[in-house]
Scaffold this motif. Structure first.
Motif: not given
Length: 254
Positions: A131-147
Motif C-alpha cells: 500500500a505504501f510503495v507509491p509514496l515510497l517511490r515518490t520519496a525516492s524520486k524526490q531525493n534521487e541525489t541521496l544514496p
C-alpha cells in the motif's frame, strides 16, 4: 556512518514495547522527522495511553488506527498519510507489528493460532508494504541525489535471529511465531529484489531479545537499549544491505 535524517516515517505496532520506543527515538534525533506516523490497532484504548501522551506533547506525531490484518484500515492509513504529506513521498516504513502467542510445542498447535500469525506477521507486512510503495517511490524520486538508505526511501522489516536455527535455544518450539518470522524474512529478500529498480531499500533489522510482553522477562536488553541498537542499524543501511537481515554483530542472508 550516515546521520539519520528522514522527513517522514510510518511505524506499525507502536502502542507499546519496541514500537513505542522507536517513536520516542525518532523524536529524540537531532534532526527529528517532520512527520512521525505512529500506528496501532486502537489509539484510544488503555494500551495506547503512553503513546497518546507522547503524541500530545509532540505535534509532529500523528496517531493512526491500523490493524495490519484489516484491508480497510490499511487503505485509511495510506489516505491519512497522503493528506498529511501532500505532494511529498514517505521516506521510511517500519513494519514492526507482529504477534507471538507463545504457544509451545507441536501438540499445542491449533489452526487458528497458525493462521492468525500468518495473517499478522506475513500478510500484514506484505500488504502494508504494498500500500505504501507509491509514496515510497515518490520519496525516492524526490531525493534521487541521496544514496540508497533510510534517508531516501526504505522499508525496514523488524526481524529476529530466530530465522536461523543456529540461534534457537535447545527447547525452541514456538512453531507459529518462528515459521512466520522466517517467511517474513524471505519476503524481505523478495521485496528487495523487486523494488531495487525504484531505489527503495528493503532490509530486515533485529531489535534483539528485548524485555517486553513479547520477548518475556528473560530478554537480554531493555527497550531503551534495543532502540539505540536499532537506530545504529538504520544509520548504517546502504545498498549492500538490500534484502539482508541485520543483527547485533552480523549481517545475514537467507
Amino acid at each position: 556512518m550516515a546521520e539519520l535524517c528522514v522527513e517522514s516515517v510510518f511505524i506499525t505496532g507502536t502502542s507499546k514495547g519496541v514500537g513505542l520506543g522507536l517513536v520516542k527515538g525518532f523524536l529524540e534525533l537531532p534532526n527529528r522527522p517532520k512527520h512521525v506516523f505512529a500506528s496501532c490497532i486502537d489509539p484510544d484504548n488503555d494500551e495506547a495511553t503512553e503513546l497518546r501522551d507522547v503524541a500530545s506533547h509532540n505535534p509532529s506525531v500523528t496517531l493512526v488506527k491500523l490493524d495490519v490484518r484489516s484491508d480497510a484500515d490499511i487503505d485509511n492509513a495510506v489516505t491519512t498519510v497522503q493528506r498529511a504529506l501532500g505532494q511529498r513521498g514517505l521516506n521510511l516504513l517500519i513494519n514492526n507489528a507482529a504477534i507471538n502467542s507463545q504457544l509451545h510445542g507441536l501438540e499445542s498447535l491449533t489452526r487458528d493460532d497458525i493462521m492468525s500469525h500468518c495473517d499478522c506477521n506475513v500478510a500484514g507486512l506484505l500488504l502494508v508494504s504494498r500500500a505504501f510503495v507509491p509514496l515510497l517511490r515518490t520519496a525516492s524520486k524526490q531525493n534521487e541525489t541521496l544514496p540508497l538508505g533510510c534517508n531516501r526511501a526504505a522499508i525496514i522489516n523488524m526481524s529476529t535471529g530466530l530465522i536461523k536455527s543456529q540461534f534457537w535455544s535447545p527447547d525452541e518450539r514456538r512453531y507459529s511465531y518462528v515459521l512466520t518470522k522466517t517467511a517474513a524474512a524471505i519476503a524481505t529478500t523478495m521485496m528487495s529484489r523487486e523494488l531495487s529498480p525504484d531505489d527503495i531499500l528493503v532490509a530486515g533489522v533485529s531489535p534483539g531479545w528485548v524485555k517486553t510482553e513479547m520477548g518475556g522477562p528473560n530478554g537480554r536488553i531493555t527497550v531503551e537499549e534495543s532502540v539505540i541498537l536499532c537506530f545504529e542499524r538504520f544509520c548504517m543501511l546502504k545498498a549492500e544491505h538490500r534484502g539482508k537481515m541485520v543483527l547485533k554483530y552480523k549481517t545475514m542472508e537467507l
